[in-house]
Scaffold this motif. Structure first.
Motif, short mmCIF file in Angstrom:
data_model
loop_
_atom_site.label_atom_id
_atom_site.label_comp_id
_atom_site.label_asym_id
_atom_site.label_seq_id
_atom_site.Cartn_x
_atom_site.Cartn_y
_atom_site.Cartn_z
N ASP A 93 8.25 2.70 -3.95
CA ASP A 93 9.16 3.03 -4.22
C ASP A 93 10.17 3.57 -2.84
OD1 ASP A 93 11.45 4.46 -5.40
OD2 ASP A 93 9.96 6.36 -5.72
N GLU A 112 12.42 5.84 -2.82
CA GLU A 112 11.91 7.73 -2.93
C GLU A 112 10.80 7.99 -1.84
OE1 GLU A 112 13.80 9.19 -6.06
OE2 GLU A 112 15.49 8.39 -6.57
N THR A 113 9.86 7.68 -2.36
CA THR A 113 8.52 8.12 -2.03
C THR A 113 8.10 7.65 -0.85
OG1 THR A 113 7.36 7.45 -4.23
CG2 THR A 113 6.16 8.04 -2.16
#
Length: 387
Positions: free
Chosen positions: A228, A230-231
């Motif tokens: 991901d 964002e992670t």
């Protein structure tokens, strides 16, 4: 009801990254689903036998197969939480994905079988006879399945579980199929058209599509899906928040099941600082990563000379050259090796796509660097981002 059951039976229920907590969620959801399906089986078998309804009895046996898939989910979570062993040093977390994959195949199979039956009935229609007891049994089944679907989906989102998401979708598919039967049952009062077959065919197609979608969501992590963004951004910002980290690159994340992620990353550090001091700081960062993100992290130190004027100047100029060619490109591990007749500029170029071939990029960068000084030679390693 959901919060009450979770708070009652799941210890430390907010710590959803913890493997043991995840197992408790899976156990609670599986047991509740098994109990609900068994209740539906008993209810429909008794009800169907009393009113002599073959369709209700058949639907009861369908709920028995649903209970079987719930049992598979239960054991899937148990196996996923097994401790690593000599043969599986990264643990057994992917059993959860395999369970979800199995349920998705079952959904696809049921959808295809239902589609076949619906198509056959279009050519050989059977009269649907309205029955109040049958209607009551079907409505009761829909209400129970809606609650099961809600419960599993909410828990699935809480712990990011594809297995529970698959179980939830299985329940909602039953809701659609049973609702279609209810519509056909009521429609039989006003028309002789094969409404049952038409609606059944449409619902079957939706069921097959949902099964394929669930299969994809479970196959992707098994194959190795891109993490991901964002992670990754959050992790990068966290690493860069430490004073000893001057840059990061070659970040790779491996997923061996929910709650079992492994991260490797190269961190650039000041070469002039005592390596034992820097090593101690890196060790602290690795422990902090486990506490904050529940990710087992291994950091490789890349010492860089930040006090050499020529190195810093050339690094800035080469960075500008590379970014002028394509803003998505970046460099790291820059160093220079001086010689009596020429100077080697050694660095890595990170590529995000295949807009340029490695050969083209090498030629473009080398020619622009030569414009600065003909004694500069580029030694470039091209690589792709793993995230």
């Amino acid at each position: 009801m959901y919060q009450l059951l979770i708070k009652t039976f799941v210890r430390d229920y907010k710590n959803t990254e913890n493997a043991h907590v995840r197992e408790q969620y899976g156990t609670v959801c599986s047991i509740i689903s098994i109990v609900c399906n068994i209740v539906l089986v008993v209810f429909k078998l008794i009800f169907g036998t009393l009113v002599h309804s073959v369709s209700i009895v058949a639907d009861g046996y369908n709920n028995l197969s649903d209970a079987g898939s719930n049992i598979a989910t239960f054991f899937g979570f148990k196996l996923a939480n097994k401790h690593p062993d000599a043969e599986h040093p990264y643990g057994h977390g992917r059993f959860e994905y395999i369970t979800g994959l199995g349920i998705s195949f079952l959904i696809i199979l049921v959808g295809l079988m239902s589609l076949k039956d619906a198509v056959l009935k279009l050519f050989n229609p059977e009269a649907v006879k309205f029955s109040v007891p049958a209607l009551i049994a079907l409505i009761f089944s829909v209400l129970v399945k809606i609650w099961m679907g809600y419960f599993n989906r909410k828990a699935g989102k809480e712990i990011n579980s594809t297995a529970l998401e698959a179980a939830a979708q299985d329940s909602m598919n039953d809701v659609m199929a049973t609702s279609a039967t209810i519509v056909a049952l009521v429609a039989s009062l006003v028309t002789d058209l094969p409404v049952d077959s038409l609606i059944g065919a449409a619902v079957s197609v939706v069921v097959v599509i949902s099964g394929i979608s669930i299969a994809k969501s479970t196959i992707d992590p098994l194959l190795g899906i891109k993490p991901d963004p964002e992670t990754i951004k959050e992790i990068e910002n966290y690493l860069m928040s430490y004073d000893c980290v001057m840059g990061i690159h070659d970040l790779m994340m491996h997923d061996y099941g929910p709650g079992r992620r492994y991260l490797t990353v190269h961190c650039e550090v000041d070469a002039s600082i005592d390596m034992m001091t820097t090593h101690d700081e890196i060790d602290n960062i690795e422990r902090a990563m486990m506490e904050k993100f529940h990710i087992l992290t291994t950091i490789h130190m890349d010492p860089i000379d930040i006090h050499d004027t020529l190195t810093n100047d050339l690094r800035d100029k080469v960075t500008s050259i590379v970014e002028s060619i394509d803003s998505s490109l970046s460099i790291h591990d820059f160093r220079i090796v001086r010689g009596p007749t020429h100077t080697n500029l050694v660095f890595d170029v990170l590529m995000k796509d295949d807009k340029y071939s490695k050969k083209e990029l090498n030629k473009l960068i080398t020619s622009k660097v030569k414009e600065m000084n003909t004694t500069y030679y580029c030694v470039i390693n091209f690589e792709y981002s793993f995230v």
